[in-house]
Enzyme design. Structure first.
Site, PDB file in Angstrom:
ATOM      1  N   GLY A  12       0.849  -1.194   0.000  1.00  0.00           N
ATOM      2  CA  GLY A  12       0.000   0.000   0.000  1.00  0.00           C
ATOM      3  C   GLY A  12       0.884   1.244   0.000  1.00  0.00           C
ATOM      4  O   GLY A  12       2.037   1.217  -0.420  1.00  0.00           O
ATOM      5  N   TRP A  14       2.226   2.998   2.533  1.00  0.00           N
ATOM      6  CA  TRP A  14       3.413   2.863   3.395  1.00  0.00           C
ATOM      7  C   TRP A  14       4.198   1.598   3.042  1.00  0.00           C
ATOM      8  O   TRP A  14       5.432   1.584   3.079  1.00  0.00           O
ATOM      9  CB  TRP A  14       2.985   2.866   4.867  1.00  0.00           C
ATOM     10  N   PHE A  42      -0.994  -7.565  -3.089  1.00  0.00           N
ATOM     11  CA  PHE A  42      -2.370  -8.066  -3.160  1.00  0.00           C
ATOM     12  C   PHE A  42      -2.870  -7.676  -4.559  1.00  0.00           C
ATOM     13  O   PHE A  42      -3.085  -6.503  -4.835  1.00  0.00           O
ATOM     14  CB  PHE A  42      -3.214  -7.425  -2.055  1.00  0.00           C
ATOM     15  N   PHE A  98      -6.260  -6.866   7.520  1.00  0.00           N
ATOM     16  CA  PHE A  98      -5.899  -7.980   6.624  1.00  0.00           C
ATOM     17  C   PHE A  98      -4.845  -8.906   7.221  1.00  0.00           C
ATOM     18  O   PHE A  98      -4.480  -9.919   6.635  1.00  0.00           O
ATOM     19  CB  PHE A  98      -5.382  -7.444   5.279  1.00  0.00           C
ATOM     20  N   ALA A 154       3.655   8.652   4.724  1.00  0.00           N
ATOM     21  CA  ALA A 154       4.297   7.967   3.599  1.00  0.00           C
ATOM     22  C   ALA A 154       4.557   8.874   2.388  1.00  0.00           C
ATOM     23  O   ALA A 154       5.634   8.800   1.786  1.00  0.00           O
ATOM     24  CB  ALA A 154       3.466   6.749   3.200  1.00  0.00           C
ATOM     25  N   LYS A 212      -2.583   6.795  18.332  1.00  0.00           N
ATOM     26  CA  LYS A 212      -2.576   8.142  17.743  1.00  0.00           C
ATOM     27  C   LYS A 212      -3.521   8.223  16.541  1.00  0.00           C
ATOM     28  O   LYS A 212      -4.004   9.298  16.203  1.00  0.00           O
ATOM     29  CB  LYS A 212      -1.147   8.588  17.399  1.00  0.00           C
ATOM     30  N   ASN A 278      -6.136   9.864   8.729  1.00  0.00           N
ATOM     31  CA  ASN A 278      -7.160   9.822   9.774  1.00  0.00           C
ATOM     32  C   ASN A 278      -7.752  11.192  10.053  1.00  0.00           C
ATOM     33  O   ASN A 278      -8.958  11.337  10.191  1.00  0.00           O
ATOM     34  CB  ASN A 278      -6.568   9.211  11.056  1.00  0.00           C
ATOM     35  N   GLN A 306      -6.890   3.841   9.539  1.00  0.00           N
ATOM     36  CA  GLN A 306      -6.891   2.764  10.527  1.00  0.00           C
ATOM     37  C   GLN A 306      -7.540   3.163  11.846  1.00  0.00           C
ATOM     38  O   GLN A 306      -7.914   2.308  12.636  1.00  0.00           O
ATOM     39  CB  GLN A 306      -5.447   2.318  10.775  1.00  0.00           C
TER      40      GLN A 306
HETATM   41  P1  NAD Z   1      -2.990   1.435   2.594  1.00  0.00           P
HETATM   42  O1  NAD Z   1      -3.830   2.206   3.526  1.00  0.00           O
HETATM   43  O2  NAD Z   1      -2.396   2.119   1.425  1.00  0.00           O
HETATM   44  O3  NAD Z   1      -3.899   0.217   2.128  1.00  0.00           O
HETATM   45  C1  NAD Z   1      -3.917  -0.295   0.843  1.00  0.00           C
HETATM   46  C2  NAD Z   1      -3.296  -1.660   0.803  1.00  0.00           C
HETATM   47  O4  NAD Z   1      -4.209  -2.656   1.296  1.00  0.00           O
HETATM   48  C3  NAD Z   1      -2.965  -2.047  -0.630  1.00  0.00           C
HETATM   49  O5  NAD Z   1      -1.697  -2.670  -0.705  1.00  0.00           O
HETATM   50  C4  NAD Z   1      -4.039  -3.048  -0.961  1.00  0.00           C
HETATM   51  O6  NAD Z   1      -3.636  -3.991  -1.915  1.00  0.00           O
HETATM   52  C5  NAD Z   1      -4.219  -3.721   0.371  1.00  0.00           C
HETATM   53  N1  NAD Z   1      -5.439  -4.502   0.428  1.00  0.00           N
HETATM   54  C6  NAD Z   1      -6.693  -4.142   0.045  1.00  0.00           C
HETATM   55  N2  NAD Z   1      -7.545  -5.175   0.229  1.00  0.00           N
HETATM   56  C7  NAD Z   1      -6.815  -6.194   0.723  1.00  0.00           C
HETATM   57  C8  NAD Z   1      -7.113  -7.525   1.135  1.00  0.00           C
HETATM   58  N3  NAD Z   1      -8.355  -8.010   1.064  1.00  0.00           N
HETATM   59  N4  NAD Z   1      -6.115  -8.302   1.605  1.00  0.00           N
HETATM   60  C9  NAD Z   1      -4.863  -7.823   1.704  1.00  0.00           C
HETATM   61  N5  NAD Z   1      -4.509  -6.576   1.340  1.00  0.00           N
HETATM   62  C10 NAD Z   1      -5.486  -5.782   0.850  1.00  0.00           C
HETATM   63  O7  NAD Z   1      -1.817   0.692   3.407  1.00  0.00           O
HETATM   64  P2  NAD Z   1      -0.497   1.364   4.017  1.00  0.00           P
HETATM   65  O8  NAD Z   1      -0.546   2.846   3.954  1.00  0.00           O
HETATM   66  O9  NAD Z   1       0.659   0.679   3.396  1.00  0.00           O
HETATM   67  O10 NAD Z   1      -0.617   0.990   5.553  1.00  0.00           O
HETATM   68  C11 NAD Z   1      -0.082  -0.174   6.129  1.00  0.00           C
HETATM   69  C12 NAD Z   1       0.147   0.068   7.599  1.00  0.00           C
HETATM   70  O11 NAD Z   1       1.114   1.098   7.748  1.00  0.00           O
HETATM   71  C13 NAD Z   1      -1.087   0.548   8.366  1.00  0.00           C
HETATM   72  O12 NAD Z   1      -1.143  -0.113   9.614  1.00  0.00           O
HETATM   73  C14 NAD Z   1      -0.850   2.029   8.570  1.00  0.00           C
HETATM   74  O13 NAD Z   1      -1.434   2.522   9.760  1.00  0.00           O
HETATM   75  C15 NAD Z   1       0.659   2.071   8.667  1.00  0.00           C
HETATM   76  N6  NAD Z   1       1.282   3.364   8.299  1.00  0.00           N
HETATM   77  C16 NAD Z   1       0.859   4.062   7.224  1.00  0.00           C
HETATM   78  C17 NAD Z   1       1.486   5.255   6.888  1.00  0.00           C
HETATM   79  C18 NAD Z   1       1.061   6.084   5.713  1.00  0.00           C
HETATM   80  O14 NAD Z   1       1.384   7.289   5.688  1.00  0.00           O
HETATM   81  N7  NAD Z   1       0.387   5.525   4.742  1.00  0.00           N
HETATM   82  C19 NAD Z   1       2.571   5.705   7.641  1.00  0.00           C
HETATM   83  C20 NAD Z   1       2.994   4.957   8.717  1.00  0.00           C
HETATM   84  C21 NAD Z   1       2.330   3.777   9.036  1.00  0.00           C
HETATM   85  P1  13P Z   2      -2.433   8.216   8.620  1.00  0.00           P
HETATM   86  O1  13P Z   2      -2.696   6.733   8.555  1.00  0.00           O
HETATM   87  O2  13P Z   2      -3.439   8.964   9.426  1.00  0.00           O
HETATM   88  O3  13P Z   2      -2.198   8.804   7.276  1.00  0.00           O
HETATM   89  O4  13P Z   2      -1.076   8.406   9.417  1.00  0.00           O
HETATM   90  C1  13P Z   2       0.092   8.007   8.809  1.00  0.00           C
HETATM   91  C2  13P Z   2       1.131   7.853   9.848  1.00  0.00           C
HETATM   92  O5  13P Z   2       1.147   6.858  10.531  1.00  0.00           O
HETATM   93  C3  13P Z   2       2.110   8.951  10.012  1.00  0.00           C
HETATM   94  O6  13P Z   2       3.145   8.580  10.859  1.00  0.00           O
END
Ligand code: NAD
Ligand code: 13P
Length: 354
Positions: A12, A14, A42, A98, A154, A212, A278, A306
């Site tokens: 996704g 991140w 995925f 997931f 991200a 958070k 969020n 999330q």
């Molecule tokens: P995302 O929110 O971009 O979610 C999309 C992902 O989910 C895609 O890879 C998609 O293929 C997958 N997906 C959709 N349906 C699915 C299914 N049925 N089975 C498996 N995968 C499926 O994901 P992200 O931003 O990579 O977040 C991953 C984690 O990282 C989360 O816990 C988030 O809180 C954390 N995080 C995110 C960020 C950010 O800025 N995006 C930063 C730090 C931490």
């Molecule tokens: P959001 O999922 O709210 O975009 O936050 C990303 C994050 O974890 C920043 O550190």
């Protein structure tokens, strides 16, 4: 020499960003890591083309991280079991709703010598209580797992804008010669634009990252009401108090420094409440009165906020344990998100719980 082969489980926003970081680093530290990194995708089809094939030919994740060039040593693999086969280091990075299905699919395919880092921000709640996601991964797959979490939007990290992060990786009891250490993970993630500090407090780092997101939803609700930055700061102040308290009550850990001094703590709370998904989703829900599903569909194109999932899980945990009164901000956020509790009542509510 045995070099660590690395797989990133998730692609996704991140997930793809961390895969980019890791692929850059293995190309530098070629004596420590295998130079090819696999990323489990995925699979989905976009305009008749498979996402994994798009990533492997155009070196861009056009859906979840558009506009960012990915290293050519990063290989997208749509089959989960093939993606992890032969890898010694796994980086878990999927939305946490997931995770359980992914672990079920991986069960029986992973050696107990494999090590992992969870980049997820969430907690596992069931009838028994609450578990850290790293402990959940250890429980399901029998592998030691640390956690990476920090003030890491991200889209900024992907553009190589400077940020810091925290890795918690205490060594496992069954540590063996040649095993990965905190230093190994630091080498895998540290970049000139992405500075890593390694600590031991897995619980503090994980809880800060998970909660958070809920606090940021509340910050979004008051932002959407047009209440301004002071109101948001008030939400954040109450949020950090409840994050620390949650860690103490449920995990018997009280390392305040994780919350006050590490990127995973207050720094992540600030950045998420400023510009995370969020806060954006919460803000739009409050502004328009629309449901989270509608708002996510409009703003996030398949990504997920999330905080909604976590708010619901925390509510059921606190209700089961009879602790709703101990965490008023987390509970009121749940009520505003799911039960139509009027945001205008917040100041009066805060008056009561002062
Ligand atoms: P995302 O929110 O971009 O979610 C999309 C992902 O989910 C895609 O890879 C998609 O293929 C997958 N997906 C959709 N349906 C699915 C299914 N049925 N089975 C498996 N995968 C499926 O994901 P992200 O931003 O990579 O977040 C991953 C984690 O990282 C989360 O816990 C988030 O809180 C954390 N995080 C995110 C960020 C950010 O800025 N995006 C930063 C730090 C931490
Ligand atoms: P959001 O999922 O709210 O975009 O936050 C990303 C994050 O974890 C920043 O550190």
């Amino acid at each position: 020499p045995n070099r660590f082969k690395v797989t990133v489980v998730g692609s996704g926003n991140w997930g793809t960003t961390t895969a980019k970081i890791v692929a850059e680093n293995v190309a530098i530290h070629t004596n420590v890591f295998d130079p090819e990194v696999r990323m489990w995708v995925f699979e989905e089809v976009l305009d008749g083309e498979k996402l994994s094939e798009i990533i492997n030919t155009r070196h861009e994740n056009i859906k979840y991280l558009p506009g960012v060039k990915l290293p050519s040593n990063l290989i997208a693999v749509p089959d989960l079991v093939s993606a992890v086969e032969g890898s010694q280091l796994l980086v878990f990075n999927v939305p946490h709703q997931f995770l359980s299905r992914i672990c079920k699919q991986l069960k029986g395919h992973i050696s107990s010598k494999v090590r992992a880092i969870s980049c997820l921000k969430g907690l596992e709640v069931d009838d028994q209580g609450v578990r850290l996601l790293s402990d959940y991964i250890t429980g399901e797959l029998g592998i030691h797992c640390g956690v990476l979490s920090g003030a890491n939007l991200a889209p900024e990290v992907a553009l190589e804008k400077y940020s810091e992060t925290t890795i918690a990786y205490p060594l496992p009891e069954n540590h063996y010669p040649g095993d990965a250490t905190g230093e190994t993970w630091q080498m895998l993630f540290h970049r000139p634009y992405f500075h890593v500090r390694v600590v031991n407090d897995i619980a503090g780092v994980s809880i800060a990252g998970a909660l958070k997101n809920v606090v940021a939803l509340a910050a979004g609700f008051v932002e959407g009401k047009g209440w301004g930055e002071n109101a948001k700061a008030a939400i954040m102040r109450r949020g950090i108090i409840e994050m620390i308290k949650f860690c103490k009550i449920f995990f018997n850990k009280n390392e305040i420094e994780t919350f006050t001094q590490e990127s995973a703590g207050i720094a992540d709370l600030i950045t998420t409440c400023a510009a995370g998904r969020n806060v954006r989703v919460g803000s739009e829900m409050a502004r328009s009165g629309r449901s989270v599903e509608e708002v996510e569909a409009e703003l996030l194109n398949g990504q997920s906020a999330q905080g909604m999932v976590t708010a619901k899980e925390i509510h059921s945990l606190l209700e089961n344990k009879g602790l709703l009164d101990e965490f008023p901000l987390l509970e009121i956020t749940y009520q505003m998100a799911f039960n139509g509790y009027d945001i205008d009542n917040l100041p009066a509510f805060f008056e009561k719980i002062r």
